[in-house]
Enzyme design. Structure first.
Site, PDB file in Angstrom:
ATOM      1  N   SER A  20       0.817  -1.208   0.000  1.00 25.44           N
ATOM      2  CA  SER A  20       0.000   0.000   0.000  1.00 25.44           C
ATOM      3  C   SER A  20       0.853   1.261   0.000  1.00 25.44           C
ATOM      4  O   SER A  20       1.962   1.278   0.555  1.00 25.44           O
ATOM      5  CB  SER A  20      -0.884   0.033   1.252  1.00 25.44           C
ATOM      6  OG  SER A  20      -1.910  -0.908   1.180  1.00 25.44           O
ATOM      7  N   PRO A  21       0.335   2.342  -0.585  1.00 26.04           N
ATOM      8  CA  PRO A  21       0.992   3.637  -0.417  1.00 26.04           C
ATOM      9  C   PRO A  21       0.998   4.008   1.068  1.00 26.04           C
ATOM     10  O   PRO A  21      -0.043   3.967   1.724  1.00 26.04           O
ATOM     11  CB  PRO A  21       0.105   4.589  -1.217  1.00 26.04           C
ATOM     12  CG  PRO A  21      -0.682   3.720  -2.136  1.00 26.04           C
ATOM     13  CD  PRO A  21      -0.880   2.434  -1.415  1.00 26.04           C
ATOM     14  N   GLN A  50       1.794   7.025  -6.841  1.00 25.01           N
ATOM     15  CA  GLN A  50       0.482   7.593  -6.513  1.00 25.01           C
ATOM     16  C   GLN A  50       0.604   9.117  -6.519  1.00 25.01           C
ATOM     17  O   GLN A  50       1.355   9.690  -5.727  1.00 25.01           O
ATOM     18  CB  GLN A  50       0.003   7.112  -5.139  1.00 25.01           C
ATOM     19  CG  GLN A  50      -1.413   7.565  -4.806  1.00 25.01           C
ATOM     20  CD  GLN A  50      -1.804   7.252  -3.368  1.00 25.01           C
ATOM     21  OE1 GLN A  50      -1.263   7.864  -2.436  1.00 25.01           O
ATOM     22  NE2 GLN A  50      -2.722   6.313  -3.182  1.00 25.01           N
ATOM     23  N   TYR A  95      -8.346  14.421   0.426  1.00 24.83           N
ATOM     24  CA  TYR A  95      -7.388  15.296  -0.240  1.00 24.83           C
ATOM     25  C   TYR A  95      -8.097  16.042  -1.377  1.00 24.83           C
ATOM     26  O   TYR A  95      -9.312  15.939  -1.545  1.00 24.83           O
ATOM     27  CB  TYR A  95      -6.183  14.490  -0.709  1.00 24.83           C
ATOM     28  CG  TYR A  95      -5.417  13.863   0.446  1.00 24.83           C
ATOM     29  CD1 TYR A  95      -5.000  14.646   1.518  1.00 24.83           C
ATOM     30  CD2 TYR A  95      -5.136  12.500   0.492  1.00 24.83           C
ATOM     31  CE1 TYR A  95      -4.319  14.099   2.590  1.00 24.83           C
ATOM     32  CE2 TYR A  95      -4.455  11.941   1.565  1.00 24.83           C
ATOM     33  CZ  TYR A  95      -4.048  12.746   2.616  1.00 24.83           C
ATOM     34  OH  TYR A  95      -3.387  12.200   3.689  1.00 24.83           O
ATOM     35  N   ARG A 130      -7.710   5.767  -6.652  1.00 22.33           N
ATOM     36  CA  ARG A 130      -8.065   5.433  -5.271  1.00 22.33           C
ATOM     37  C   ARG A 130      -9.249   6.279  -4.851  1.00 22.33           C
ATOM     38  O   ARG A 130      -9.236   7.503  -4.987  1.00 22.33           O
ATOM     39  CB  ARG A 130      -6.894   5.651  -4.318  1.00 22.33           C
ATOM     40  CG  ARG A 130      -7.198   5.128  -2.910  1.00 22.33           C
ATOM     41  CD  ARG A 130      -5.967   5.026  -2.036  1.00 22.33           C
ATOM     42  NE  ARG A 130      -6.032   3.806  -1.231  1.00 22.33           N
ATOM     43  CZ  ARG A 130      -5.187   3.523  -0.246  1.00 22.33           C
ATOM     44  NH1 ARG A 130      -4.202   4.348   0.039  1.00 22.33           N
ATOM     45  NH2 ARG A 130      -5.301   2.404   0.425  1.00 22.33           N
ATOM     46  N   GLY A 142      -0.547  -2.638   4.077  1.00 26.93           N
ATOM     47  CA  GLY A 142       0.386  -1.620   4.510  1.00 26.93           C
ATOM     48  C   GLY A 142       1.167  -2.031   5.738  1.00 26.93           C
ATOM     49  O   GLY A 142       2.357  -2.347   5.664  1.00 26.93           O
ATOM     50  N   ARG A 143       0.513  -2.039   6.889  1.00 27.13           N
ATOM     51  CA  ARG A 143       1.215  -2.319   8.144  1.00 27.13           C
ATOM     52  C   ARG A 143       1.906  -3.673   8.163  1.00 27.13           C
ATOM     53  O   ARG A 143       3.005  -3.789   8.732  1.00 27.13           O
ATOM     54  CB  ARG A 143       0.239  -2.167   9.311  1.00 27.13           C
ATOM     55  CG  ARG A 143      -0.166  -0.725   9.526  1.00 27.13           C
ATOM     56  CD  ARG A 143      -1.206  -0.551  10.604  1.00 27.13           C
ATOM     57  NE  ARG A 143      -1.635   0.847  10.679  1.00 27.13           N
ATOM     58  CZ  ARG A 143      -2.617   1.279  11.448  1.00 27.13           C
ATOM     59  NH1 ARG A 143      -3.276   0.435  12.207  1.00 27.13           N
ATOM     60  NH2 ARG A 143      -2.941   2.557  11.467  1.00 27.13           N
TER      61      ARG A 143
END
Length: 773
Positions: A429-430, A508, A590, A638, A731-732
């Site tokens: 993941s970003p 991204q 965003y 996304r 991600g994590r």
């Protein structure tokens, strides 16, 4: 009463109330129970208990366990009928008993233990009970009067599902749990059925159905459908007998022409009950009064019985200290109940959206059904029924490789997007690292992204790379608006393509909008900079955190043209850097996300108002980027599929948004949620965002990337095989273990082209020994 014994009042004579009374009486407490109905006056037909619950009963009371064991109907198979095709999966292990017989057993046990049973009697007011008894147990069901009387303290939340269902019975025993769909002119109708009484010993299964229930056995039959289907079919106008007859006609083949009967049966919507507190003073909620879990995972009676076991254990351990006992009871039960309710919510939601799944191939549909709650997974189902699971894998396209012809795990199958073939289905993941200087990625980014690329993932994504200095979230965010930044990114792409061949690297692109000019995460997430702030712009002049965040300037038309150019320029630089894939960030509040959500876009011009208008600027940016991005390289988008806030983007709108981007050339949709408004209320949990990806994939057929609390390779395989996602982004787990993908391959004994170990690392492709055996 013996010294130390409590005076206990139990309100409600269902299984939970009766079993609580029996367990507490067995400890020597003086127990009275009120039930306003007759002893055998009950709704429904059969109830299901798990082996785990039965083990608890056996440890607590061998007499009750022996009585139940003598009566239980057990079966292992689940039959799924999909468009006339019967598929069977084994190894599931169910046990059911008639609800009336269960109540008889518990009544007999209570009477034998000296419980004072007040049947056909209304309980006194809860205040009077609390004043007269040491402990009051509210087991008075989903419509609990005691809970409502203490609502200010218990703080209940009751939500209703989107389906109508009715409990009925068939006077014969199905051979297994049966799930079947009927695609009617009004919509999809589903049947859930299971046996709860055995045929008599002299009954021959091959004989024609005839004779009383005692000969043929009995089954619970639940018929369920969406509210709009129920109304369109006219079932809202039917009484109990008419409803039973209509349902029997819809599923006449499954019933072999036999009728269905009711028992005060009515169409209802499932009510999910959640309470912030389960006790108040010396009053405790138990069973459906405290919590409910959708019937599709068979947990109502199970949860109530387990509550009774936990409450009795807590009372025994507290030695007369009722507040301590109730605190211990709640501490012990809350985690298990919360887990069950999450699974039940996932299962309920699956059935509410079943119309989107019926078009799947039969085996994939059956696998999807069996894994809907996330409790049964690919690996778990393989243990239960390897033959069935391997058939699902073959249909998915999992090849057999190696000298032992092992089946390739679903996560190690390739996926093609335009001219790019990803060797496996894992995406890093970003993740914002907040470690750049003046937007330039440095050695940290080289090591961070390089390590994950060496770790085996099919696609490694950069963090959000900003298209301007003013578009950064923090001073530590990276950019692609200068030649120096582009040169630094090319250093990284060159390393990945040279040292980790076969790994795709994606960029991204985004702009922070009103969420910019903040501190790096570990210094105060979303907190404005103490100094050196830059001006913010957004769709509308609404601060992210009123009173904390700076107020952005609403973008004028001239600003929009400049921003389109900034995105296109950054995309051109990304192409020159050698990135394999580009993702446009239209999520998380965003800049572009701010145009999409009605909560953040209050414009009155052509870029605000209707969804079509709110989509206009993000689509213009997408088109500008697509125009300069190489035609053979894929683009993804996304999205935040829900804002987790009233009045925000709805799941239905998210499908329309995804469809618009797909129509403009998006090759896949990366489906996230939330972070659009500060006062959101997400429903966190394992794989909690995947239903939104699933919905978009099912509605549009466009490839989707699922994200959000996906942490195990087993979950990844399950999501892929069920057809809920095409790629899974983690991600994590990749922060915890940069080689997560390679280790997932090793743990599944996979060795193949989808997860090659770098030559210098091959000696570590198996776990080292940890000590002597």
């Amino acid at each position: 009463m013996s010294p130390g014994a409590l005076r206990v009042a139990v309100v409600g004579g269902g299984p939970g109330g009766l079993y609580t009374a029996a367990l507490l009486a067995r400890q020597g407490h003086a127990v009275e129970l009120w039930e306003r109905g007759a002893p055998d006056d009950t709704f429904g037909f059969g109830v299901v208990l798990s082996d785990e619950t039965l083990g608890g009963i056996e440890r607590a009371d061998t007499l009750v366990h022996a009585a139940l064991s003598a009566e239980f109907v057990r079966w292992d198979d689940v039959d799924v009928v999909h468009r006339g095709r019967l598929l069977t999966s084994g190894g599931h292990g169910f046990a059911a008993i008639g609800r009336r017989r269960l109540l008889e057993i518990l009544h007999e046990r209570c009477a034998g233990l000296g419980v004072r049973l007040r049947v056909r009697a209304e309980a006194p007011d809860v205040r009077a009970l609390a004043a007269s008894y040491d402990l009051v147990v509210a087991a008075d069901g989903v419509h609990s009067a005691i809970r409502e009387a203490g609502a200010a303290h218990f703080r209940p939340t009751v939500t209703s599902g989107r389906c109508r269902y009715i409990w009925l019975a068939a006077d014969f025993a199905f051979e297994a749990f049966r799930f079947e769909i009927a695609e009617t002119e009004h919509g999809v109708v589903q049947l859930h059925a299971y046996p709860y009484a055995r045929p008599s010993p002299d009954h021959r299964p091959s004989s024609r159905p005839s004779g009383p229930q005692s000969q043929l056995g009995a089954s619970t039959v639940i018929v369920e459908m969406r509210e709009e289907v129920w109304r369109a079919a006219g079932l809202d106008l039917c009484d109990e007998d008419e409803s039973a007859a209509r349902c029997a006609k819809i599923f006449s083949e499954a019933l072999r022409g036999r009728p269905l009967r009711g028992n005060r049966s009515a169409w209802t919507r499932f009510r999910t009950v959640v309470n912030e507190r389960w006790s108040h003073g010396n009053v405790a909620l138990l069973g459906d009064a405290a919590h409910t879990a959708h019937f599709s995972i068979g947990s109502g009676t199970k949860l109530a019985v387990e509550d009774a076991l936990a409450l009795a254990e807590a009372v025994a351990g507290a030695e007369g200290d009722v507040p301590a006992a109730l605190a211990a009871y709640e501490t012990a039960r809350r985690p298990a109940v919360a887990s069950t309710q999450r699974a039940a919510a996932a299962s309920r939601h699956w059935f509410e959206e079943i119309a989107g799944y019926v078009g799947q191939p039969a085996r994939q549909f059956a696998f999807n059904l069996l894994t809907r709650s996330r409790r049964v997974t690919h690996a778990n189902l393989r243990l239960r029924d390897e033959r069935f699971t391997r058939a699902v894998e073959r249909e998915f396209g999992c090849p057999q490789e190696g000298p032992e012809q092992r089946t390739t795990p679903p996560m190690f199958t390739p996926l093609r997007l335009r001219g790019l073939t990803l060797r496996n289905r894992i995406v890093v993941s970003p993740m914002d690292m907040y470690s750049a200087e003046e937007g330039v990625p440095g050695d940290f980014h080289l090591v961070h992204l390089g390590a994950r690329a060496l770790g085996g993932a099919g696609l490694v994504m950069t963090e959000m790379v900003c298209v301007s200095a003013e578009g950064r979230i923090t001073p530590g965010c990276t950019g692609l608006y200068t030649r120096e930044q582009a040169a630094a990114w090319q250093r990284i792409t060159d390393f990945v393509h040279t040292s980790a061949p076969g790994t795709a690297l994606g960029v991204q692109l985004g702009h922070a909008g009103r969420k910019g000019s903040t501190r790096v995460m570990w210094e105060g997430m979303d907190e404005p900079l103490p100094e050196g702030n830059w001006p913010l712009v957004a769709a509308s002049d609404l601060p992210y955190r009123p009173g904390v965040s700076a107020r952005p300037r609403a973008l004028a038309h001239a600003d929009l043209a400049a921003l389109r150019s900034q995105f296109a320029d950054a995309a051109a630089r990304a192409a020159d850097c050698g990135f394999d894939l580009l993702e446009l960030h239209c999520a998380h509040g965003y800049l572009l996300s701010g145009f999409l959500s009605p909560l953040t876009n209050h414009r009155t011009d052509a870029y605000g108002g209707s969804l079509e208008n709110r989509l206009r600027f993000p689509l213009e940016v997408f088109d500008a980027v697509r125009a300069v991005w190489p035609a053979d390289r894929p683009m993804t988008v996304r999205l935040s599929a829900t804002d987790w806030a009233p009045g925000g983007t709805s799941p239905e709108e998210s499908v329309e948004i995804a469809a618009a981007f797909a129509a403009h050339g998006a090759d896949a949709i990366d489906v996230s949620t939330g972070q659009v408004v500060a006062d959101e209320a997400p429903e966190y949990g394992r794989s909690y965002q995947t239903p939104y990806a699933d919905r978009i994939r099912g509605a549009l057929g466009v490839p989707v990337i699922a994200v959000g609390a996906i942490s195990s390779w087993d979950d990844v395989n399950s999501l892929l095989l069920a057809g809920r996602a095409d790629l899974c982004a983690l991600g994590r787990p990749h922060l915890y273990d940069p080689h997560w993908t390679l280790h997932a391959a090793a743990e599944q004994s996979y060795e193949g082209p989808a997860a090659p170990w770098p030559a210098p690392y091959r000696a570590g492709s198996r776990p080292p020994p940890t000590g002597r055996g």
